[in-house]
Design a protein around this motif. Structure first.
Motif: not given
Ligand code: ADP
Ligand code: ADP
Length: 228
Positions: A100-104, A113-120, A150-158
């Protein structure tokens, strides 16, 4: 948000896959793409993240014609679009966290930031307790939940899902739908190609039906409409 204008696609070997597709998908919608095998569903989806390019017509994402992007701009487009596949496509030697962290990491976010977002996002897919597991230590449903994280970790629009429940037993498929609906409620547009008749007929959403490369039906809260 997503707009196709007069989009046609013929593959290099001469196989026609899409004909004169015109469609608009608004921000926040949840859309099923249905149709028989070979109808053009995957091709339709690939147009949106520029895995394939139209031979005619244009695809717009948030107003910008993605056919006009330069090669080096494509990673920025892909960051706005999360993709989920039938066969998960996880990296087998990396843990759930690392997958999941890979994209970040690619965009060089700071470690905390990575750790927090991945756990979120692992929390959203109910997999926080399995962050250290490897993919093959997980059930199929859990692997698909990792791929959703993994798909949503970057907060995508779609988020685009190509047969996301195709490899899962029925009960697990419903769990995946709960999570996709949750993500949609948080504001993400979802496009899902599927053969899962009972899901389409039960969780009512907009249905775009494709046959022989054409949109033959586009209904708000439609049904599956095909016998399998
Ligand atoms: P679906 O997802 O609805 O099963 P596809 O979009 O995969 O349909 O395929 C639509 C048509 O395009 C089919 O005739 C298929 O064989 C053909 N096709 C798909 N991908 C390719 C490719 N890379 N090269 C040539 N033909 C392809
Ligand atoms: P499914 O019904 O989806 O096939 P499983 O029966 O394979 O699920 O898995 C049930 C639980 O056991 C899941 O929580 C999964 O994480 C765990 N599990 C399955 N296989 C392994 C494994 N090889 N190592 C550790 N945990 C596993």
């Amino acid at each position: 948000m997503i707009e196709m204008r007069n989009v046609s696609k013929t593959y290099a070997n001469g196989v026609p896959a899409l004909h004169s597709i015109d469609v608009v998908i608004e921000k926040g919608e949840f859309v099923y793409i249905v149709g028989p095998s070979g109808a053009g569903k995957s091709t339709f989806i690939k147009m949106i993240y520029r895995e394939e390019r139209p031979t005619e017509g244009s695809v717009f994402i948030q107003g910008s014609d993605i056919g006009k992007l330069k090669e080096k701009q494509i990673p920025y487009l892909r960051r706005k679009i999360g993709v989920i596949f039938q066969d998960f496509k996880l990296l087998p030697k990396l843990s759930v966290f690392e997958n999941v962290a890979f994209a970040l990491e690619v965009i060089e976010e700071p470690r905390d930031v990575i750790r927090q977002r991945v756990m979120e996002v692992l929390d959203i897919v109910h997999l926080k307790s399995k962050a250290r597991f490897l993919p093959d230590e997980l059930s199929g449903g859990e692997q698909q939940r990792v791929s959703i994280a993994r798909a949503i970790v970057n907060d995508p629009h779609v988020v685009i899902a190509d047969e996301p429940t195709g490899n899962l037993d029925p009960e697990t498929a419903w769990e995946i739908m709960d999570i996709l609906e949750d993500i949609n409620r948080r504001g993400t547009t979802i496009l899902m190609a599927t053969h899962n008749q009972s899901i389409v007929n039960t969780i009512k959403k907009r249905v775009i039906a494709i046959e022989s490369g054409r949109i033959v039906r586009d209904e708000w809260r439609g049904g599956y409409g095909y016998e399998r």
